[in-house]
Design a protein around this motif. Sequence first.
Motif, PDB file in Angstrom:
ATOM      1  N   ASP A  16      16.621 -28.585   3.188  1.00 56.68           N
ATOM      2  CA  ASP A  16      17.955 -28.613   2.571  1.00 56.68           C
ATOM      3  C   ASP A  16      19.050 -28.511   3.627  1.00 56.68           C
ATOM      4  O   ASP A  16      18.784 -28.319   4.827  1.00 56.68           O
ATOM      5  CB  ASP A  16      18.096 -27.462   1.575  1.00 56.68           C
ATOM      6  N   SER A  17      20.276 -28.610   3.147  1.00 54.61           N
ATOM      7  CA  SER A  17      21.453 -28.511   4.017  1.00 54.61           C
ATOM      8  C   SER A  17      22.362 -27.388   3.536  1.00 54.61           C
ATOM      9  O   SER A  17      22.372 -27.038   2.346  1.00 54.61           O
ATOM     10  CB  SER A  17      22.238 -29.823   4.015  1.00 54.61           C
ATOM     11  N   LEU A  18      23.119 -26.840   4.467  1.00 54.75           N
ATOM     12  CA  LEU A  18      24.159 -25.853   4.176  1.00 54.75           C
ATOM     13  C   LEU A  18      25.325 -26.112   5.114  1.00 54.75           C
ATOM     14  O   LEU A  18      25.130 -26.578   6.243  1.00 54.75           O
ATOM     15  CB  LEU A  18      23.661 -24.429   4.404  1.00 54.75           C
ATOM     16  N   ARG A  19      26.510 -25.768   4.644  1.00 54.11           N
ATOM     17  CA  ARG A  19      27.684 -25.842   5.499  1.00 54.11           C
ATOM     18  C   ARG A  19      28.325 -24.472   5.564  1.00 54.11           C
ATOM     19  O   ARG A  19      28.784 -23.957   4.532  1.00 54.11           O
ATOM     20  CB  ARG A  19      28.688 -26.855   4.962  1.00 54.11           C
ATOM     21  N   LEU A  20      28.338 -23.904   6.742  1.00 50.12           N
ATOM     22  CA  LEU A  20      28.996 -22.619   6.946  1.00 50.12           C
ATOM     23  C   LEU A  20      30.453 -22.867   7.336  1.00 50.12           C
ATOM     24  O   LEU A  20      30.762 -23.814   8.053  1.00 50.12           O
ATOM     25  CB  LEU A  20      28.300 -21.825   8.031  1.00 50.12           C
ATOM     26  N   SER A  21      31.299 -21.986   6.850  1.00 55.10           N
ATOM     27  CA  SER A  21      32.717 -22.040   7.187  1.00 55.10           C
ATOM     28  C   SER A  21      33.144 -20.734   7.825  1.00 55.10           C
ATOM     29  O   SER A  21      32.597 -19.676   7.509  1.00 55.10           O
ATOM     30  CB  SER A  21      33.561 -22.288   5.933  1.00 55.10           C
ATOM     31  N   CYS A  22      34.125 -20.819   8.681  1.00 54.54           N
ATOM     32  CA  CYS A  22      34.691 -19.631   9.310  1.00 54.54           C
ATOM     33  C   CYS A  22      36.208 -19.782   9.282  1.00 54.54           C
ATOM     34  O   CYS A  22      36.756 -20.719   9.871  1.00 54.54           O
ATOM     35  CB  CYS A  22      34.192 -19.501  10.737  1.00 54.54           C
ATOM     36  N   LYS A  65      19.716 -28.843  18.003  1.00 57.62           N
ATOM     37  CA  LYS A  65      20.299 -30.129  18.404  1.00 57.62           C
ATOM     38  C   LYS A  65      19.763 -31.248  17.522  1.00 57.62           C
ATOM     39  O   LYS A  65      18.563 -31.357  17.279  1.00 57.62           O
ATOM     40  CB  LYS A  65      19.968 -30.390  19.873  1.00 57.62           C
ATOM     41  N   GLY A  66      20.682 -32.071  17.037  1.00 54.26           N
ATOM     42  CA  GLY A  66      20.303 -33.164  16.160  1.00 54.26           C
ATOM     43  C   GLY A  66      20.261 -32.792  14.689  1.00 54.26           C
ATOM     44  O   GLY A  66      20.184 -33.669  13.826  1.00 54.26           O
ATOM     45  N   ARG A  67      20.298 -31.504  14.389  1.00 56.23           N
ATOM     46  CA  ARG A  67      20.272 -31.046  12.989  1.00 56.23           C
ATOM     47  C   ARG A  67      21.579 -30.363  12.592  1.00 56.23           C
ATOM     48  O   ARG A  67      21.996 -30.458  11.438  1.00 56.23           O
ATOM     49  CB  ARG A  67      19.114 -30.066  12.780  1.00 56.23           C
ATOM     50  N   PHE A  68      22.212 -29.664  13.521  1.00 54.16           N
ATOM     51  CA  PHE A  68      23.437 -28.916  13.236  1.00 54.16           C
ATOM     52  C   PHE A  68      24.624 -29.626  13.898  1.00 54.16           C
ATOM     53  O   PHE A  68      24.493 -30.215  14.969  1.00 54.16           O
ATOM     54  CB  PHE A  68      23.355 -27.498  13.791  1.00 54.16           C
ATOM     55  N   THR A  69      25.771 -29.513  13.260  1.00 54.05           N
ATOM     56  CA  THR A  69      27.005 -30.065  13.802  1.00 54.05           C
ATOM     57  C   THR A  69      28.125 -29.044  13.660  1.00 54.05           C
ATOM     58  O   THR A  69      28.401 -28.568  12.552  1.00 54.05           O
ATOM     59  CB  THR A  69      27.409 -31.355  13.085  1.00 54.05           C
ATOM     60  N   GLN A  82      27.744 -27.469  10.055  1.00 54.07           N
ATOM     61  CA  GLN A  82      26.941 -28.236   9.115  1.00 54.07           C
ATOM     62  C   GLN A  82      25.492 -28.166   9.566  1.00 54.07           C
ATOM     63  O   GLN A  82      25.167 -28.548  10.694  1.00 54.07           O
ATOM     64  CB  GLN A  82      27.398 -29.702   9.081  1.00 54.07           C
ATOM     65  N   MET A  83      24.634 -27.674   8.673  1.00 55.24           N
ATOM     66  CA  MET A  83      23.234 -27.470   9.017  1.00 55.24           C
ATOM     67  C   MET A  83      22.373 -28.343   8.115  1.00 55.24           C
ATOM     68  O   MET A  83      22.378 -28.161   6.886  1.00 55.24           O
ATOM     69  CB  MET A  83      22.858 -25.993   8.842  1.00 55.24           C
ATOM     70  N   ASN A  84      21.693 -29.285   8.708  1.00 54.62           N
ATOM     71  CA  ASN A  84      20.806 -30.194   7.973  1.00 54.62           C
ATOM     72  C   ASN A  84      19.355 -29.944   8.352  1.00 54.62           C
ATOM     73  O   ASN A  84      19.068 -29.325   9.378  1.00 54.62           O
ATOM     74  CB  ASN A  84      21.175 -31.642   8.272  1.00 54.62           C
ATOM     75  N   SER A  85      18.464 -30.440   7.516  1.00 53.26           N
ATOM     76  CA  SER A  85      17.018 -30.318   7.783  1.00 53.26           C
ATOM     77  C   SER A  85      16.640 -28.890   8.150  1.00 53.26           C
ATOM     78  O   SER A  85      15.952 -28.639   9.152  1.00 53.26           O
ATOM     79  CB  SER A  85      16.613 -31.278   8.910  1.00 53.26           C
ATOM     80  N   LEU A  86      17.084 -27.966   7.346  1.00 57.91           N
ATOM     81  CA  LEU A  86      16.857 -26.556   7.653  1.00 57.91           C
ATOM     82  C   LEU A  86      15.381 -26.204   7.644  1.00 57.91           C
ATOM     83  O   LEU A  86      14.591 -26.762   6.862  1.00 57.91           O
ATOM     84  CB  LEU A  86      17.629 -25.680   6.669  1.00 57.91           C
ATOM     85  N   LYS A  87      15.033 -25.278   8.524  1.00 55.78           N
ATOM     86  CA  LYS A  87      13.658 -24.817   8.685  1.00 55.78           C
ATOM     87  C   LYS A  87      13.595 -23.308   8.426  1.00 55.78           C
ATOM     88  O   LYS A  87      14.603 -22.615   8.600  1.00 55.78           O
ATOM     89  CB  LYS A  87      13.174 -25.098  10.102  1.00 55.78           C
TER      90      LYS A  87
END
Length: 122
Positions: A16-22, A65-69, A82-87
């Motif tokens: 799954d993906s999640l987007r953290l905000s600060c 790298k390659g999963r988070f932006t 932005q966190m994609n392909s979470l493990k």
Amino acid sequence: QVQLVESGGGLVQAGDSLRLSCAASGRTFSGYVMGWFRQAPGKEREFVARIMRSGADTYYADSVKGRFTISRDNANNMVYLQMNSLKPEDTAVYYCAAGSWFSGSFGDYNYWGQGTQVTVSS
């Protein structure tokens, strides 16, 4: 001085993906390098990503790298992860930080948020 408040954490499944905000307070937000760090139970806090003042330069830990932006919106005093392909190994408390140096060392960051929990189930 900068106050930082993270949000967006939660419980998700692997892949799954999640987007953290600060959200940052203070008129000098654009003058800071911003970073994301994380700390898993029983482990030391580790660097995740950082972004230069203008947003032009970014740097990531090899593990994400390659999963988070990482990105920032200086007009609205926000920084995102932005966190994609979470493990499952991404499970940790994630912290937003502000500093003066484009560094991966948590000692170079002067201001920290309270953290937001990210839990990834397998």
